[in-house]
Write a protein that holds these residues in place. Structure first.
Motif, PDB file in Angstrom:
ATOM      1  N   PRO A   1      -4.623  42.666   2.033  1.00  0.00           N
ATOM      2  CA  PRO A   1      -4.282  41.838   3.193  1.00  0.00           C
ATOM      3  C   PRO A   1      -5.415  40.877   3.517  1.00  0.00           C
ATOM      4  O   PRO A   1      -6.523  40.991   2.962  1.00  0.00           O
ATOM      5  N   VAL A   2      -5.149  39.943   4.434  1.00  0.00           N
ATOM      6  CA  VAL A   2      -6.140  38.942   4.837  1.00  0.00           C
ATOM      7  C   VAL A   2      -6.310  38.967   6.349  1.00  0.00           C
ATOM      8  O   VAL A   2      -5.321  38.951   7.097  1.00  0.00           O
ATOM      9  N   ALA A   3      -7.557  39.008   6.774  1.00  0.00           N
ATOM     10  CA  ALA A   3      -7.909  38.893   8.195  1.00  0.00           C
ATOM     11  C   ALA A   3      -8.640  37.571   8.384  1.00  0.00           C
ATOM     12  O   ALA A   3      -9.608  37.291   7.684  1.00  0.00           O
ATOM     13  N   ALA A   4      -8.172  36.760   9.331  1.00  0.00           N
ATOM     14  CA  ALA A   4      -8.746  35.435   9.559  1.00  0.00           C
ATOM     15  C   ALA A   4      -9.428  35.364  10.913  1.00  0.00           C
ATOM     16  O   ALA A   4      -8.785  35.579  11.952  1.00  0.00           O
ATOM     17  N   HIS A   5     -10.718  35.080  10.905  1.00  0.00           N
ATOM     18  CA  HIS A   5     -11.472  34.767  12.120  1.00  0.00           C
ATOM     19  C   HIS A   5     -11.042  33.370  12.566  1.00  0.00           C
ATOM     20  O   HIS A   5     -11.181  32.398  11.811  1.00  0.00           O
ATOM     21  N   ALA A   6     -10.476  33.265  13.777  1.00  0.00           N
ATOM     22  CA  ALA A   6      -9.987  31.957  14.229  1.00  0.00           C
ATOM     23  C   ALA A   6     -10.050  31.879  15.753  1.00  0.00           C
ATOM     24  O   ALA A   6      -9.402  32.660  16.445  1.00  0.00           O
ATOM     25  N   HIS A   7     -10.836  30.921  16.240  1.00  0.00           N
ATOM     26  CA  HIS A   7     -10.933  30.669  17.684  1.00  0.00           C
ATOM     27  C   HIS A   7     -10.093  29.466  18.105  1.00  0.00           C
ATOM     28  O   HIS A   7      -9.413  29.510  19.137  1.00  0.00           O
ATOM     29  N   GLY A   8     -10.161  28.382  17.365  1.00  0.00           N
ATOM     30  CA  GLY A   8      -9.457  27.164  17.732  1.00  0.00           C
ATOM     31  C   GLY A   8      -7.962  27.261  17.482  1.00  0.00           C
ATOM     32  O   GLY A   8      -7.510  27.932  16.554  1.00  0.00           O
ATOM     33  N   SER A   9      -7.176  26.565  18.303  1.00  0.00           N
ATOM     34  CA  SER A   9      -5.721  26.628  18.165  1.00  0.00           C
ATOM     35  C   SER A   9      -5.265  26.090  16.812  1.00  0.00           C
ATOM     36  O   SER A   9      -4.306  26.612  16.225  1.00  0.00           O
ATOM     37  N   ASP A  10      -5.925  25.049  16.302  1.00  0.00           N
ATOM     38  CA  ASP A  10      -5.528  24.522  14.995  1.00  0.00           C
ATOM     39  C   ASP A  10      -5.804  25.525  13.881  1.00  0.00           C
ATOM     40  O   ASP A  10      -5.015  25.647  12.932  1.00  0.00           O
ATOM     41  N   SER A  11      -6.921  26.246  13.961  1.00  0.00           N
ATOM     42  CA  SER A  11      -7.215  27.245  12.927  1.00  0.00           C
ATOM     43  C   SER A  11      -6.258  28.427  13.028  1.00  0.00           C
ATOM     44  O   SER A  11      -5.876  29.015  12.005  1.00  0.00           O
ATOM     45  N   ILE A  12      -5.839  28.776  14.232  1.00  0.00           N
ATOM     46  CA  ILE A  12      -4.845  29.842  14.405  1.00  0.00           C
ATOM     47  C   ILE A  12      -3.515  29.408  13.783  1.00  0.00           C
ATOM     48  O   ILE A  12      -2.857  30.175  13.072  1.00  0.00           O
ATOM     49  N   ALA A  13      -3.133  28.145  14.047  1.00  0.00           N
ATOM     50  CA  ALA A  13      -1.885  27.619  13.482  1.00  0.00           C
ATOM     51  C   ALA A  13      -1.944  27.607  11.958  1.00  0.00           C
ATOM     52  O   ALA A  13      -0.973  27.988  11.275  1.00  0.00           O
ATOM     53  N   ALA A  14      -3.071  27.179  11.395  1.00  0.00           N
ATOM     54  CA  ALA A  14      -3.213  27.115   9.941  1.00  0.00           C
ATOM     55  C   ALA A  14      -3.164  28.508   9.327  1.00  0.00           C
ATOM     56  O   ALA A  14      -2.522  28.719   8.285  1.00  0.00           O
ATOM     57  N   ALA A  15      -3.842  29.460   9.954  1.00  0.00           N
ATOM     58  CA  ALA A  15      -3.857  30.830   9.431  1.00  0.00           C
ATOM     59  C   ALA A  15      -2.462  31.444   9.483  1.00  0.00           C
ATOM     60  O   ALA A  15      -2.046  32.155   8.557  1.00  0.00           O
ATOM     61  N   THR A  16      -1.737  31.157  10.548  1.00  0.00           N
ATOM     62  CA  THR A  16      -0.371  31.662  10.667  1.00  0.00           C
ATOM     63  C   THR A  16       0.524  31.059   9.586  1.00  0.00           C
ATOM     64  O   THR A  16       1.295  31.768   8.922  1.00  0.00           O
ATOM     65  N   GLU A  17       0.435  29.760   9.393  1.00  0.00           N
ATOM     66  CA  GLU A  17       1.237  29.100   8.364  1.00  0.00           C
ATOM     67  C   GLU A  17       0.901  29.632   6.975  1.00  0.00           C
ATOM     68  O   GLU A  17       1.790  29.762   6.111  1.00  0.00           O
ATOM     69  N   ALA A  18      -0.366  29.945   6.758  1.00  0.00           N
ATOM     70  CA  ALA A  18      -0.786  30.447   5.452  1.00  0.00           C
ATOM     71  C   ALA A  18      -0.309  31.869   5.193  1.00  0.00           C
ATOM     72  O   ALA A  18      -0.273  32.311   4.042  1.00  0.00           O
ATOM     73  N   GLY A  19       0.035  32.604   6.245  1.00  0.00           N
ATOM     74  CA  GLY A  19       0.566  33.947   6.071  1.00  0.00           C
ATOM     75  C   GLY A  19      -0.458  35.056   6.076  1.00  0.00           C
ATOM     76  O   GLY A  19      -0.254  36.079   5.415  1.00  0.00           O
ATOM     77  N   VAL A  20      -1.548  34.876   6.843  1.00  0.00           N
ATOM     78  CA  VAL A  20      -2.523  35.956   6.940  1.00  0.00           C
ATOM     79  C   VAL A  20      -1.897  37.150   7.658  1.00  0.00           C
ATOM     80  O   VAL A  20      -0.829  37.043   8.279  1.00  0.00           O
ATOM     81  N   ASP A  21      -2.563  38.291   7.600  1.00  0.00           N
ATOM     82  CA  ASP A  21      -2.020  39.506   8.207  1.00  0.00           C
ATOM     83  C   ASP A  21      -2.493  39.707   9.638  1.00  0.00           C
ATOM     84  O   ASP A  21      -1.718  40.157  10.485  1.00  0.00           O
ATOM     85  N   THR A  22      -3.766  39.415   9.893  1.00  0.00           N
ATOM     86  CA  THR A  22      -4.284  39.523  11.254  1.00  0.00           C
ATOM     87  C   THR A  22      -5.128  38.304  11.571  1.00  0.00           C
ATOM     88  O   THR A  22      -5.775  37.732  10.686  1.00  0.00           O
ATOM     89  N   ILE A  23      -5.110  37.915  12.840  1.00  0.00           N
ATOM     90  CA  ILE A  23      -5.975  36.845  13.322  1.00  0.00           C
ATOM     91  C   ILE A  23      -6.954  37.465  14.301  1.00  0.00           C
ATOM     92  O   ILE A  23      -6.561  38.067  15.310  1.00  0.00           O
ATOM     93  N   GLU A  24      -8.222  37.321  13.970  1.00  0.00           N
ATOM     94  CA  GLU A  24      -9.290  37.923  14.768  1.00  0.00           C
ATOM     95  C   GLU A  24      -9.773  36.940  15.829  1.00  0.00           C
ATOM     96  O   GLU A  24      -9.959  35.763  15.551  1.00  0.00           O
ATOM     97  N   HIS A  25      -9.965  37.447  17.029  1.00  0.00           N
ATOM     98  CA  HIS A  25     -10.365  36.682  18.218  1.00  0.00           C
ATOM     99  C   HIS A  25      -9.163  35.963  18.816  1.00  0.00           C
ATOM    100  O   HIS A  25      -8.854  36.149  19.985  1.00  0.00           O
ATOM    101  N   CYS A  26      -8.523  35.110  18.064  1.00  0.00           N
ATOM    102  CA  CYS A  26      -7.281  34.454  18.508  1.00  0.00           C
ATOM    103  C   CYS A  26      -7.458  33.901  19.929  1.00  0.00           C
ATOM    104  O   CYS A  26      -6.694  34.179  20.844  1.00  0.00           O
ATOM    105  N   THR A  27      -8.492  33.079  20.083  1.00  0.00           N
ATOM    106  CA  THR A  27      -8.920  32.633  21.405  1.00  0.00           C
ATOM    107  C   THR A  27      -8.109  31.459  21.936  1.00  0.00           C
ATOM    108  O   THR A  27      -8.079  31.214  23.133  1.00  0.00           O
TER     109      THR A  27
END
Length: 398
Positions: free
Chosen positions: A216-242
């Motif tokens: 699986p993939v865990a993505a560290h993402a604070h910014g909304s654009d990085s959260i959107a990109a990680a979601t589109e890419a299909g990661v399993d968890t988003i860390e911080h998700c600020t």
């Protein structure tokens, strides 16, 4: 030899699964039976080791889905990490793992250490040489040259470097691939927390390569654009998700992205510091309100949550104060029974371990704790630990 533990109540993990006057039967490192005390007593061997806890509750071991054993919870964690040699760092990591275990955390997910030293700690635990929690580990997180946490050894530049790093981490024994999709506060010389470090195409490559390795993939993402990109890419968890507004001030909670997380089963680990009350005072009233509103908003939309603290990265996130971190969810308004489910069954499922840990049921690992009092009436009862088992082994308590 079997071990029989009885208590006033067994909290099996999922909301609603409560067994009054219950018992758990363990054989080696596995739970073999759980249910009403009289029934389980009949199933136990005559020579089973027995412990009775008439004013207590038995529950699954707690799960901290975001820690960094390599960081020492100090005021200058990066400088101190870089100044510490491997042998001293390994000793510190082992001690911090044991501190987490003594507090009732029987599983940790380490999301970034230096050069993969965490795999040595995990191996020592698995061999029985070190009494520690179950460790799921990422190894060096992927980051651009001089990007967030570059000093951990996971710098990548271009597709081939990305593929090679994932292969190396997999060969080291990684349980998860960690990618720094945005900048972060520990590396102020790199891009800001709000900014992206990898685009959608690169994140999709990371997810594909990780999937090929069965990870699986865990993505560290604070910014909304990085959260959107990680979601589109299909990661399993988003860390911080600020949900920080990329390229501007404030926050940008985007319903469309949160709904996409729900549809794709992408989980959020907000990883708020355990000493969140102090943290909220430091960040000020507006940002503190956002912490609470963000959790409520994601939960209202159905974003699946898992529990974590970013333990190690600052003096506000230690390894022995996980219960304090869970009190944030009580502050937000979550029922206590649901908080316990999040920290056990829910988090186990969220990190791909739902068939092994996080429940008290036959066939599950004998990772559990016994606390005095009723944690469903007062979460502080989780601090009143009387017994911790990890893989069936009794943990010496302070």
């Amino acid at each position: 030899m079997q071990r029989l533990i009885t208590a006033r109540e067994v909290l099996a993990g999922p909301v609603g699964q409560r067994i009054k006057d219950g018992a758990v039967l363990i054989d080696g490192d596995t739970i073999t039976a759980a249910g009403p005390r009289e029934e389980i007593e009949r199933a136990a061997d005559d020579d089973a080791l027995r412990s009775d806890h008439p004013r207590h509750a038995i529950l699954p071991g707690l799960i901290n889905c975001h820690v960094h054993l390599a960081f020492n919870c100090g005021q200058h964690v990066v400088d101190e990490l870089r100044a510490t040699d491997d042998s001293a760092l390994l000793l510190g990591m082992a001690g911090r793992a044991q501190q987490a275990l003594a507090s009732g955390v029987t599983t940790v997910r380490d999301l970034g250490d230096r050069d993969g030293l965490v795999f040595q700690v995990r191996a020592a635990v698995e061999r029985g040489e070190l009494l520690g929690p179950r460790i799921l580990a990422a190894g060096p997180p992927l980051t651009p040259p001089l990007g967030h946490c570059w000093f951990l050894g996971g710098e990548v530049d271009g597709p081939e470097a990305i593929r090679e790093r994932i292969r190396r981490n997999a060969a080291l024994g990684a349980d998860v691939i960690k990618v720094m999709a945005s900048g972060g506060s520990l590396t102020p010389e790199s891009v800001s927390m709000r900014e992206e470090q990898f685009g959608v195409a690169e994140l999709k490559l990371i997810v594909r390569e990780a999937r090929d390795a069965g990870l699986p993939v865990a993505a560290h993402a604070h910014g909304s654009d990085s959260i959107a990109a990680a979601t589109e890419a299909g990661v399993d968890t988003i860390e911080h998700c600020t949900w920080m507004r990329t390229g501007g001030e404030g926050h940008d909670r985007r319903d469309d992205v949160a709904r996409a997380m729900v549809e794709r089963g992408v989980r959020a680990c907000v990883a708020t510091p355990a000493k969140w009350r102090e943290f909220m005072q430091v960040i000020g009233p507006a940002s503190a309100r956002n912490v609470v509103q963000r959790l409520r908003w994601m939960d209202d939309l159905g974003v699946p949550l898992i529990t974590g603290t970013d333990a190690g990265v600052s003096h506000r996130s230690g390894f022995g104060d996980f219960v304090e971190a869970l009190e944030l969810y009580e502050h937000v308004g979550f029922p206590l029974e649901r908080i316990i489910e999040l920290a056990t069954t829910g988090s186990a499922t969220g990190i791909g371990q739902g068939d092994r840990i996080g429940r008290i049921a036959p066939g599950y690992a004998a990772d559990l704790l016994v606390v005095e009092g009723d944690p469903l009436s007062d979460l502080a009862a989780l601090r009143e630990i009387r017994l911790v088992l990890t893989a069936g082994r009794v943990v010496p308590l302070p």
